[in-house]
Design a protein around this motif. Structure first.
Motif, PDB file in Angstrom:
ATOM      1  N   PHE A 264      -9.009 -58.356 -23.865  1.00  0.00           N
ATOM      2  CA  PHE A 264      -7.756 -57.511 -21.646  1.00  0.00           C
ATOM      3  C   PHE A 264      -6.584 -57.902 -22.667  1.00  0.00           C
ATOM      4  N   GLY A 265      -5.296 -56.296 -22.278  1.00  0.00           N
ATOM      5  CA  GLY A 265      -4.357 -56.751 -22.726  1.00  0.00           C
ATOM      6  C   GLY A 265      -3.314 -57.612 -21.562  1.00  0.00           C
ATOM      7  N   LYS A 266      -1.930 -57.482 -22.169  1.00  0.00           N
ATOM      8  CA  LYS A 266      -1.290 -58.738 -21.752  1.00  0.00           C
ATOM      9  C   LYS A 266      -0.524 -58.993 -20.857  1.00  0.00           C
ATOM     10  N   LEU A 267      -1.094 -57.383 -19.984  1.00  0.00           N
ATOM     11  CA  LEU A 267      -0.369 -57.073 -18.502  1.00  0.00           C
ATOM     12  C   LEU A 267      -1.420 -57.640 -17.309  1.00  0.00           C
ATOM     13  N   GLU A 268      -1.388 -57.752 -16.416  1.00  0.00           N
ATOM     14  CA  GLU A 268      -2.273 -57.893 -15.311  1.00  0.00           C
ATOM     15  C   GLU A 268      -3.501 -56.750 -14.820  1.00  0.00           C
ATOM     16  N   GLY A 269      -4.721 -57.196 -14.843  1.00  0.00           N
ATOM     17  CA  GLY A 269      -5.449 -55.740 -14.732  1.00  0.00           C
ATOM     18  C   GLY A 269      -4.943 -54.604 -16.043  1.00  0.00           C
TER      19      GLY A 269
END
Length: 465
Positions: free
Chosen positions: A401-406
């Motif tokens: 997962f990245g730091k931003l949502e989605g």
């Protein structure tokens, strides 16, 4: 039911240490140890150390100071004994000094002896007073013969050690003294471990060795497999879609390995090939066993076989006796070949290595000025390569997962992190076709082009550079 014991392992340094730490967890699992993320309440703490970086031992002693507080608090409150161990290359090189300076250390063991951890743990639990354990032998063959099957989960990418030790004896390097002589695992042992890893859902493996392309493992027919032959065998494993290897030595790049880059779509078009310096005089003083012409020739042959191949490298700046011209020669080879990633360091003496006793040590101010110039050039090349990817399509293995949502983050064929939004969590572990829309100094951004692809469809990910 017996409560599981808590094991905290801190890993320093190279990918080989990451692999070793995973295998230590495998060795200790039958004893009831489960990994935790903190040393605070652990029943056993292992610091798996690296001796390559400057002041490596002092960093270990600093961490041991923090572990001491946890150990004292745990035992003062009536808890069970906390076993504290130092493993890896600092343990191998400075085991006696570790024992002398830090009384809380119960066990010291080198990189080739962690298969004996169950015995060491039993002895540590029985130990009284000054009865502490130090095990720094060099039996690489024995270690691999006695390791259990993989039990720890690896995620979508995994390391797999196929070779250890080094016979090159570069004058700046401690590896021959801490890892021992070169040893290659038998070919079928590697294949079987790769199959186990792939069966767990891993899509990509990185083969590890101090000189990984010096690999010469025993073949089932009694002969030997080169690294090129091993890559061909690994490419036949279902579910394994990407193969990498590191670290290579220019002298050990042979025709079989070059043809593997030409023939095998699963072998990624990215190679870490350390040159260290662009001056023949410095390379000779380093005992690198190659000169600049050799390096140029190897790179040319590799790119003839795989035109989209991109390189990373290692550089040492300020090696004893390095002149202004020697350094400019290094800058010239960087401009000529270009590298999309690199590790560059100011030379620092390692105790016991020949270079540490050499005259004409370069002043620190000069080393700092040189490293800043070199790193600026390398950063410029990396950014230019990233910008050149914009508008092109790549197959990206989505891993986290990245730091931003989605947002999800994957890995390109060239080891660049690639960020993408709008995909479901179920896309993790898949290889997806992305169009690159954004370039940053250390990463890319992309958007979905097509449905997930497998390793057998990856010819199309070539020629993006």
């Amino acid at each position: 039911m017996t409560e599981p014991k808590k094991l905290f392992v801190k890993t320093y340094g190279c990918q080989m240490n990451v692999y070793d730490s995973q295998r230590m967890q495998d060795v200790l699992a039958p004893l009831g140890y489960q990994s935790v993320d903190s040393a605070k309440d652990a029943d056993m703490v292992i610091l798996n150390t690296c001796h390559i970086r400057e002041k490596a031992a002092e960093k270990v002693f600093s961490d041991l100071g923090r572990v001491r507080k946890h150990k004292e608090a745990k035992e003062a409150n009536g808890g069970d004994k906390m076993i504290v161990a130092v493993a890896g290359c600092v343990a191998q090189a400075e085991g006696a000094e570790l024992m002398r300076r830090e009384p809380i250390v119960d066990m010291v063991f080198g990189p080739q002896t962690y298969h004996r951890l169950p015995e060491m743990v039993a002895r540590a639990n029985r130990a009284k007073g000054r009865d502490r354990i130090i095990d720094t032998d060099f039996p690489a063959e024995e270690k691999f013969d006695h390791l259990p099957e993989q039990v720890s989960k690896h995620g979508y990418s995994a390391f797999l050690a196929i070779q250890e030790g080094c016979d090159k004896f570069c004058t700046f390097c401690v590896v021959p003294y801490t890892r021992g002589a070169e040893y290659s695992r038998p070919g079928m042992d590697v294949i079987n471990e790769a199959r186990q890893i792939a069966a767990q859902g891993t899509r990509e493996i990185t083969l590890l060795g101090q000189n990984v392309n010096a690999y010469h493992g025993a073949a089932p027919d009694g002969g030997e497999w080169t690294l090129g032959r091993l890559l061909r065998e690994l490419s036949d494993i279902d579910g394994l879609d990407r193969i990498r290897y590191t670290t290579s030595h220019p002298r050990d790049v042979d025709d079989d390995l070059i043809s593997a880059h030409r023939d095998l779509p699963k072998v990624m078009p990215f190679l870490h090939l350390p040159v260290q310096a662009g001056s023949d005089r410095v390379l000779q003083a380093m005992n690198r066993k190659h000169d600049v012409a050799d390096y140029r020739d190897v790179v040319a042959r590799l790119k003839d076989a795989c035109p989209d191949l991109a390189l990373s490298s290692d550089f040492i700046v300020g090696f004893p006796g390095e002149s202004d011209k020697d350094f400019e020669d290094t800058m010239d080879i960087v401009r000529e070949i270009t590298f999309i990633q690199a590790f560059s360091f100011k030379y620092s003496p390692r105790p016991g290595t020949p270079a540490s006793a050499m005259e004409l040590q370069v002043p620190e101010k000069v080393k700092t000025e040189r490293i800043m110039r070199l790193q600026a050039l390398l950063a410029e090349q990396q950014l230019a390569f990233n910008h050149n990817c914009v508008g092109k399509e790549m197959d990206v293995l989505l891993e986290r997962f990245g730091k931003l949502e989605g947002q999800l983050v994957g890995k390109s064929p060239y080891m660049q992190p690639v960020h993408v939004s709008g995909l479901p969590e179920t896309a993790l572990g898949q290889i997806v076709r992305l169009k690159i829309t954004e370039a940053r100094p250390n990463s890319l951004g992309g958007e979905l082009v097509d449905t997930p692809v497998t390793g057998k469809d990856q010819d199309s990910e070539r020629n993006v550079a």
